[in-house]
Scaffold this motif. Sequence first.
Motif, PDB file in Angstrom:
ATOM      1  N   SER A 108      40.643  23.737  31.273  1.00 52.84           N
ATOM      2  CA  SER A 108      40.727  23.516  32.718  1.00 52.84           C
ATOM      3  C   SER A 108      42.168  23.191  33.093  1.00 52.84           C
ATOM      4  O   SER A 108      42.994  22.864  32.232  1.00 52.84           O
ATOM      5  N   VAL A 109      42.445  23.244  34.359  1.00 47.53           N
ATOM      6  CA  VAL A 109      43.793  22.938  34.857  1.00 47.53           C
ATOM      7  C   VAL A 109      44.145  21.482  34.574  1.00 47.53           C
ATOM      8  O   VAL A 109      45.310  21.146  34.309  1.00 47.53           O
ATOM      9  N   SER A 110      43.138  20.630  34.598  1.00 44.09           N
ATOM     10  CA  SER A 110      43.409  19.204  34.347  1.00 44.09           C
ATOM     11  C   SER A 110      43.849  18.939  32.910  1.00 44.09           C
ATOM     12  O   SER A 110      44.400  17.875  32.612  1.00 44.09           O
ATOM     13  N   ASP A 111      43.619  19.893  32.007  1.00 44.19           N
ATOM     14  CA  ASP A 111      44.009  19.714  30.605  1.00 44.19           C
ATOM     15  C   ASP A 111      45.420  20.224  30.309  1.00 44.19           C
ATOM     16  O   ASP A 111      45.886  20.128  29.164  1.00 44.19           O
ATOM     17  N   LEU A 112      46.117  20.748  31.300  1.00 43.43           N
ATOM     18  CA  LEU A 112      47.431  21.330  31.051  1.00 43.43           C
ATOM     19  C   LEU A 112      48.449  20.246  30.727  1.00 43.43           C
ATOM     20  O   LEU A 112      48.358  19.106  31.222  1.00 43.43           O
ATOM     21  N   PRO A 113      49.457  20.579  29.926  1.00 44.11           N
ATOM     22  CA  PRO A 113      50.446  19.565  29.521  1.00 44.11           C
ATOM     23  C   PRO A 113      51.411  19.176  30.631  1.00 44.11           C
ATOM     24  O   PRO A 113      52.176  18.223  30.461  1.00 44.11           O
ATOM     25  N   ASP A 125      34.259  33.299  42.175  1.00 40.53           N
ATOM     26  CA  ASP A 125      34.080  32.288  43.218  1.00 40.53           C
ATOM     27  C   ASP A 125      35.160  31.225  43.056  1.00 40.53           C
ATOM     28  O   ASP A 125      35.063  30.358  42.172  1.00 40.53           O
ATOM     29  N   PRO A 126      36.190  31.273  43.882  1.00 42.30           N
ATOM     30  CA  PRO A 126      37.279  30.298  43.722  1.00 42.30           C
ATOM     31  C   PRO A 126      36.944  28.916  44.244  1.00 42.30           C
ATOM     32  O   PRO A 126      37.667  27.958  43.938  1.00 42.30           O
ATOM     33  N   LEU A 127      35.865  28.765  45.006  1.00 37.37           N
ATOM     34  CA  LEU A 127      35.581  27.485  45.650  1.00 37.37           C
ATOM     35  C   LEU A 127      35.467  26.325  44.660  1.00 37.37           C
ATOM     36  O   LEU A 127      36.086  25.274  44.876  1.00 37.37           O
ATOM     37  N   PRO A 128      34.699  26.440  43.557  1.00 44.21           N
ATOM     38  CA  PRO A 128      34.596  25.286  42.644  1.00 44.21           C
ATOM     39  C   PRO A 128      35.924  24.885  42.012  1.00 44.21           C
ATOM     40  O   PRO A 128      36.085  23.733  41.595  1.00 44.21           O
ATOM     41  N   ALA A 141      47.790  28.254  45.331  1.00 43.47           N
ATOM     42  CA  ALA A 141      46.799  29.021  44.583  1.00 43.47           C
ATOM     43  C   ALA A 141      46.681  30.397  45.215  1.00 43.47           C
ATOM     44  O   ALA A 141      46.937  30.580  46.416  1.00 43.47           O
ATOM     45  N   VAL A 142      46.297  31.365  44.391  1.00 44.16           N
ATOM     46  CA  VAL A 142      46.050  32.725  44.850  1.00 44.16           C
ATOM     47  C   VAL A 142      44.640  33.107  44.444  1.00 44.16           C
ATOM     48  O   VAL A 142      44.277  32.969  43.267  1.00 44.16           O
ATOM     49  N   ALA A 143      43.839  33.564  45.429  1.00 37.39           N
ATOM     50  CA  ALA A 143      42.465  33.987  45.154  1.00 37.39           C
ATOM     51  C   ALA A 143      42.357  35.488  45.377  1.00 37.39           C
ATOM     52  O   ALA A 143      42.509  35.968  46.504  1.00 37.39           O
ATOM     53  N   PHE A 144      42.093  36.233  44.305  1.00 37.81           N
ATOM     54  CA  PHE A 144      41.956  37.683  44.404  1.00 37.81           C
ATOM     55  C   PHE A 144      40.550  38.103  44.818  1.00 37.81           C
ATOM     56  O   PHE A 144      40.343  39.217  45.276  1.00 37.81           O
ATOM     57  N   ALA A 145      39.579  37.240  44.647  1.00 34.83           N
ATOM     58  CA  ALA A 145      38.182  37.611  44.840  1.00 34.83           C
ATOM     59  C   ALA A 145      37.932  38.171  46.231  1.00 34.83           C
ATOM     60  O   ALA A 145      38.498  37.707  47.229  1.00 34.83           O
ATOM     61  N   SER A 146      37.060  39.167  46.297  1.00 35.51           N
ATOM     62  CA  SER A 146      36.630  39.727  47.574  1.00 35.51           C
ATOM     63  C   SER A 146      35.215  39.247  47.864  1.00 35.51           C
ATOM     64  O   SER A 146      34.659  38.414  47.140  1.00 35.51           O
ATOM     65  N   GLY A 147      34.611  39.778  48.953  1.00 36.28           N
ATOM     66  CA  GLY A 147      33.264  39.364  49.329  1.00 36.28           C
ATOM     67  C   GLY A 147      33.243  38.226  50.322  1.00 36.28           C
ATOM     68  O   GLY A 147      32.258  37.477  50.404  1.00 36.28           O
ATOM     69  N   ARG A 161      33.917  27.872  54.155  1.00 35.31           N
ATOM     70  CA  ARG A 161      33.785  26.779  53.173  1.00 35.31           C
ATOM     71  C   ARG A 161      35.017  26.694  52.283  1.00 35.31           C
ATOM     72  O   ARG A 161      35.490  25.597  51.940  1.00 35.31           O
ATOM     73  N   LEU A 162      35.552  27.850  51.937  1.00 37.00           N
ATOM     74  CA  LEU A 162      36.764  27.869  51.120  1.00 37.00           C
ATOM     75  C   LEU A 162      37.932  27.258  51.893  1.00 37.00           C
ATOM     76  O   LEU A 162      38.708  26.456  51.347  1.00 37.00           O
ATOM     77  N   ALA A 163      38.062  27.627  53.158  1.00 34.86           N
ATOM     78  CA  ALA A 163      39.149  27.090  53.986  1.00 34.86           C
ATOM     79  C   ALA A 163      39.020  25.580  54.154  1.00 34.86           C
ATOM     80  O   ALA A 163      40.025  24.852  54.144  1.00 34.86           O
ATOM     81  N   GLU A 164      37.791  25.089  54.303  1.00 31.72           N
ATOM     82  CA  GLU A 164      37.582  23.645  54.434  1.00 31.72           C
ATOM     83  C   GLU A 164      37.996  22.913  53.161  1.00 31.72           C
ATOM     84  O   GLU A 164      38.614  21.843  53.213  1.00 31.72           O
ATOM     85  N   ALA A 165      37.676  23.495  52.012  1.00 31.64           N
ATOM     86  CA  ALA A 165      38.058  22.869  50.745  1.00 31.64           C
ATOM     87  C   ALA A 165      39.565  22.843  50.577  1.00 31.64           C
ATOM     88  O   ALA A 165      40.144  21.853  50.100  1.00 31.64           O
ATOM     89  N   VAL A 166      40.227  23.923  50.971  1.00 37.45           N
ATOM     90  CA  VAL A 166      41.680  23.989  50.886  1.00 37.45           C
ATOM     91  C   VAL A 166      42.313  22.924  51.775  1.00 37.45           C
ATOM     92  O   VAL A 166      43.248  22.213  51.377  1.00 37.45           O
ATOM     93  N   ALA A 167      41.810  22.808  53.007  1.00 37.45           N
ATOM     94  CA  ALA A 167      42.364  21.816  53.930  1.00 37.45           C
ATOM     95  C   ALA A 167      42.138  20.398  53.411  1.00 37.45           C
ATOM     96  O   ALA A 167      43.002  19.523  53.567  1.00 37.45           O
TER      97      ALA A 167
END
Length: 738
Positions: A108-113, A125-128, A141-147, A161-167
């Motif tokens: 995960s990103v939290s494990d990066l040095p 699904d980039p939301l989680p 962040a960059v999200a390539f996902a479509s739909g 929902r994605l925009a709310e999480a980003v904000a």
Amino acid sequence: MLGSTHGTLTTHSSPARAVACGETPPLTVHGTAADLDVSGRPLYAPVPDLDRFFRPGAVAVVGASDRAGRPNTGITRQLMAWAQRVGARLYPVNPGRTSVCGLPCHTSVSDLPEQVDLAVLLVADPLPVIEELGDAKVRFAVAFASGFAETGAAGAAAQDRLAEAVARTGVRLLGPNTNLNAFESFREDLEGPAIALITQSGHQGRPVFALQELGIRLSHWAPTGNEADLETADFLSYFASRPEVGAIAAYVEGLKDGRSFLLAADRAARNKVPVVAVKVGRTEAGARTAASHTGKLTGADAVVDAAMRQFGVIRVDGLDELQDTAALLARARTPTADGVAVYSISGGTGAHFADLATAAGLRLPTLGRAKQDELHQWIPDYLHVANPVDNGGHPVGDQRGRKIIDAILADPSVGVLICPITGPFPPMSDKLAQDLVDAAEQTDKLVCVVWGSPVGTEDAYRRTLLGSARVATFRTFANCVTAVRAYLGHHRFTAAYRSPFDDAPRALSPSARKAQELMHPGRQLSEHAAKQLLRAYGIRVPREQLVTSAAAAVRAASLVGYPVVMKASAPQLAHKTELGLVKIGLTSASQVRDAYRELADIARYEGIEPDGVLVCQLVERGVEMVVGITPDRVFGPTVTVGLGGVLVEVLRDAAVGVPPFGEDRARAMLGELRGHALLDGVRGAPPADVDALVEVVLRVQRMALELGGELAELDINPLLVLPRGQGAVALDALAVCH
């Protein structure tokens, strides 16, 4: 222009004089300057710090893969190559892998040095992942996902929902539904001012990106996709503040927020950075297609066009025009004059190009007699050299060719030299191309060449012309004309540019507070109430009284003064003339009594409950105009001015202004009307009071700025513009409240 940036804000529109409006005082706002307008919106565009997006120190690739045949594998490898080029450390993140492409893989990103600047999300699904990025203090962040919004209502809800999480997390997101264009390989060996590219569809930027192969530098590419967070306006503001950027090229399918776009365009205009844009949606078919692709509101095209024109954004139609115009504007120096000289080895070619240039509004000055005599030292006397200049062909082959070019460029009326070469004709065309390149190196004026060969493999084109950083080379007459017009127009615009946001009102005027008392939420006002609204803003209306009896109508007529007009007045009553609820030219008490009874009978028959009958002064001898406020889904309240009267829907001759704007824009709107000559006086009619009309447009704009939250729509039709010096009078008005 309305307002000032310091102290008391007062209406002024010099040289237009204030309209005499009875006892209504001029608009005055008491307050101090601020960075927010009267609606509490910012007046200046923030410049997002995107340095670490384009040049991150460390990058996480979430969903990285090296498994053969997986799409993520190709993307991972491209990102690794890009990270190496920009000097970034790359960390693969995938809980199902221990290593990717020889690099240790993290769960995960939290494990990066270390803390990373950018996370590229190769997940469906980039939301989680967003919450995790926020906890890890990842900036981008960059999200390539479509739909998402491009697929319909369910996708739009997911994007919300994605925009709310980003904000909520503070992560700045590019996408979703974007691509890898931001991570392309840019040539580092090219010099000079660069083009920065913004596209909502990645493929549409390919022609501009390919300019690098012609020696034109590109610095950035922002593929904005669905713009759940970062949008075109963000990149526009950022690029306009970058010292290496000479021009911004954009392909826009829809604008996320009109106000943000205006502020970003304003920043570019302040910084004198040209912006060239293709904006799709001119037709209903184009608008539907754009919406299905990015889920954007395209807005009324006339409003988009007006907004771009007001802030100096150069709108073009084709991708070929986008690349040619942006390339010219990025590299060309400030013009020394606006005159264009056309020089050719064929009289037919010169005449053809001169026709196209003149039709496009370019100025082809006639060269003076002394200059013509100088040119005839090298060009036969029977050839035309006044502009366009025809050399007949032969002088190109020897030392005369360069002397002719230098002589034209030395003329002070010439700022641009254009040489159309319709086809290769060696050795003449080779020598001509080299002379033009050599001359361009010795002058600060713009030299353009149109290489008309359909082949494009000739050395004169590929090596000589494209090898020059000083000559602007085109393949078509039309693109050359478009680019040169944009070049001269941009410098003319920015030289005179004064930001309308500097003069936008910061606080409500007393007029606004008086007008708010007249509002009835959710209702259309009666004509009488709508006119009271206009009077609050100092817009002149006829002398009139609202009466509820025939006897009162006779008394009112004597006070107003014969002849009079009588009209039924009621909320929700828009088209009185069609219902017979208007009586014109009444000259006696008996006519007034009869008219009152007839109006009352018609109203009862039509099921209308009027609040009374208006007895109005009859005002004649003027040009009927319409001025109003219309809501736009993207830009909010807009101001429209056009030819008015009963045929307004038939004529459809109107121009749009997007607040805020100043007097110059108000006058330009009148010039855009097909029937603007009526204001100058035709068939013996006196010139109309254009100053008074401009003042009304500016006052209506003030209403749009101050009452946009309460006033949904305003229609002054007709506004009778009287002969010069006599003002303008609103004969009828319709107002709808939110």
